[in-house]
Enzyme design. Structure first.
Site, mmCIF file in Angstrom:
data_model
loop_
_atom_site.group_PDB
_atom_site.id
_atom_site.type_symbol
_atom_site.label_atom_id
_atom_site.label_comp_id
_atom_site.label_asym_id
_atom_site.label_seq_id
_atom_site.Cartn_x
_atom_site.Cartn_y
_atom_site.Cartn_z
ATOM 1 N N SER A 123 0.902 -1.231 -0.070
ATOM 2 C CA SER A 123 -0.026 -0.110 0.194
ATOM 3 C C SER A 123 0.956 1.311 0.100
ATOM 4 O O SER A 123 1.844 1.318 0.560
ATOM 5 C CB SER A 123 -0.993 -0.239 1.178
ATOM 6 O OG SER A 123 -1.554 1.008 1.329
ATOM 7 N N TYR A 147 -0.579 -0.293 9.806
ATOM 8 C CA TYR A 147 -0.967 -1.031 8.514
ATOM 9 C C TYR A 147 0.301 -0.792 7.389
ATOM 10 O O TYR A 147 0.599 -1.848 6.853
ATOM 11 C CB TYR A 147 -2.391 -0.370 7.769
ATOM 12 C CG TYR A 147 -2.665 -0.852 6.651
ATOM 13 C CD1 TYR A 147 -3.053 -1.989 6.551
ATOM 14 C CD2 TYR A 147 -2.660 -0.215 5.476
ATOM 15 C CE1 TYR A 147 -3.670 -2.635 5.200
ATOM 16 C CE2 TYR A 147 -2.893 -0.672 4.160
ATOM 17 C CZ TYR A 147 -3.640 -1.817 3.856
ATOM 18 O OH TYR A 147 -4.053 -2.263 2.828
ATOM 19 N N LYS A 151 2.559 -3.620 5.993
ATOM 20 C CA LYS A 151 2.867 -3.898 4.625
ATOM 21 C C LYS A 151 4.029 -3.875 4.056
ATOM 22 O O LYS A 151 4.591 -4.817 3.339
ATOM 23 C CB LYS A 151 1.744 -3.004 3.987
ATOM 24 C CG LYS A 151 0.224 -3.307 3.755
ATOM 25 C CD LYS A 151 -0.121 -4.644 3.260
ATOM 26 C CE LYS A 151 -1.588 -4.812 3.021
ATOM 27 N NZ LYS A 151 -1.853 -6.204 2.649
#
Lengths: 325, 325
Positions: A123, A147, A151
């Site tokens: 991402s 997050y 990732k």
């Protein structure tokens, strides 16, 4: 060709499955079996020229993964993830799914007779930089959220596993995907889809940022195109570096609204929200994406086309869901 | 101040413990307790003005870690690691210690009443680039070995944990440390210490690379200085980015040999080894390290001083060990 989609019940997983069902092949080779795996049993595409298995399970459960990824699997789309707002709200849940889930996928791949291609969704959230940034292809990931950190870690794991020959990964750092169906939610990025989707449904929408605020975006159709390309591309030119900044588009809110029909545009009002501004102002608004273009990843289509595709693909289903919800 | 050294039985852990024992304080505050933790019970410094506990255990064992890191711990030096050659030879062992060990340290820190300072040894092995490279402070880590990948992952974990307030990390990307005591071994970097250490012991040494081959190095004394500085420095100026490229030195083999007494220098012969050359040619030979200097990390001392310190600190012990080995 046996294919598995982990996270096959999600927004992009469903679109990818539908596309595979429609085409029946991948890069000229017939798809012979598709497995859709998600926390809840995924709904398969209505019709497909190959058998589809739908499995419910936890991506950290190695026995469930072994069933989802049979020995003959050639391509795994690893889209299973706890999204950014959830991973920030619940650190342990994000670590479990986004880190330990990817470790379990890695372990399962090592049991296969032939290293499978793994297409992993990383991402843009793994980068910082803010509105002024133009992230180069060798830009460093300094994530400002859990997050994004998880990732970036997933990329390092799959990169090293590729080098060792356990699997053959391509990690696509997805831009903010728009237009998402569904409802406005508490995600800081919710407005990026909402300012287009809600007016197209005839509903009002508020925009928390100025109209010159820019976002690095891609459409759901484009994301699926990239997944399919990554599934069969020659990975030799990637070398050690398995992370791809795909050629999304840097678009301002003003440009997004200009892609709406005029009557829809009037439904958008600007209501500044300093909390949301504080979060989204850290996101990089543009990437050079030169390497991805050289490698053959296709260009993001224009915004008018993105809006038209949403109307064609998702508007009726979204309207129906709202009516019953 | 309660301090714990994980990997307290290793080469650098022992030197760090000895230094703390000698000084009795850290940045003006009295050290009140030191715990040394390693796979085998570490040997404590001979004398110390504070109590020292020595514990044997596995860094992935949460119960053992809870004992090694009591609630009042303020500083943790996390040096426990499987080194590069071993992590490359045994992927699962490297993952266990270097990844899951760091995860266990993170979990343990979350149970403490106050987020501890964690000084983590990352590595130059997390970078590529080769002889021509001058790695900038925002250089991207694309590791070419599992050890480097695991260290880069550890940085991301500790960086996000710092942002969340679970702990307060400084990750030092150590250069190749020289002069290491011990014997020549199969590590590709073995020659970097061997071409100085062996001749100082009166023994012959072979150098597998050309004399203009350059390495990014630091001395054991300098590494310990950086650890101590990182243990008490103000971390506010670091922001999200907890990774430090410390100001090591880029030195050629010719410069290294010039730091030896002339009679010792004659004991070094050049025997090209293409296998070793293939590995070490990927290592970056220089870093700008501007940020670390601005942050107050001290400069690597000259090579003559490095040689003098080895003679003072380690030569007799190394000689004695060889005699009995």
């Amino acid at each position: 060709m046996h294919i598995t989609i982990l996270g096959g019940g999600g927004f992009l997983g469903r679109k990818l499955a539908a596309r595979l069902a429609r085409e029946g092949q991948l890069d000229g080779r017939r798809v012979t079996a598709l497995t859709l795996f998600d926390l809840n049993t995924p709904v398969p595409p209505a019709e497909a020229p190959f058998p589809i298995r739908t499995l419910a399970g936890d991506v950290t459960d190695r026995a469930a993964l072994a069933e989802a990824i049979p020995p003959q699997t050639e391509v795994i789309f690893h889209l299973a993830a706890v999204v950014s707002a959830a991973a920030e709200a619940d650190f342990d849940l994000g670590m479990k799914v986004n880190l330990h889930g990817t470790l379990a996928v890695l372990d399962t791949c090592r049991t296969l007779p032939k290293p499978p291609r793994v297409v992993f969704t990383s991402s843009v959230a793994s980068f910082g930089g803010g509105q002024g940034a133009m992230v180069p292809d060798d830009g460093r990931q300094v994530p400002a959220n859990s997050y994004g950190a998880q990732k970036a870690i997933g990329e390092l794991l799959l990169q090293d596993a590729s080098r060792r020959g356990f699997l053959d990964a391509v990690c696509i750092r997805l831009p903010t995907v728009m237009v998402r169906p569904g409802r406005p939610n508490k995600a800081a990025s919710s407005f990026v889809s909402a300012v287009l989707r809600e007016p197209l449904l005839g509903l009002p929408a508020t925009c928390p940022v100025e109209e010159d605020f820019a976002v690095w975006i891609c459409s759901p159709r484009r994301a699926v195109e990239w997944f399919l390309y990554a599934a069969t591309m020659d990975t030799a030119p990637l070398g050690l570096d398995r992370g791809i900044n795909p050629p999304g588009a840097s678009v301002s809110v003003a440009q997004m609204l200009a892609a709406l029909p005029q009557e829809a545009r009037r439904l958008v009002s600007f209501v500044p929200d300093t909390t949301i501004q504080a979060i989204v102002s850290g996101w990089p608004a543009a990437f050079t994406a030169e390497r991805a273009r050289r490698l053959g990843f296709s260009e993001q289509e224009p915004l008018t086309e993105v809006v038209r595709a949403f109307i064609e693909d998702d508007l009726e289903a979204t309207r129906a869901e709202r009516a019953t919800g």
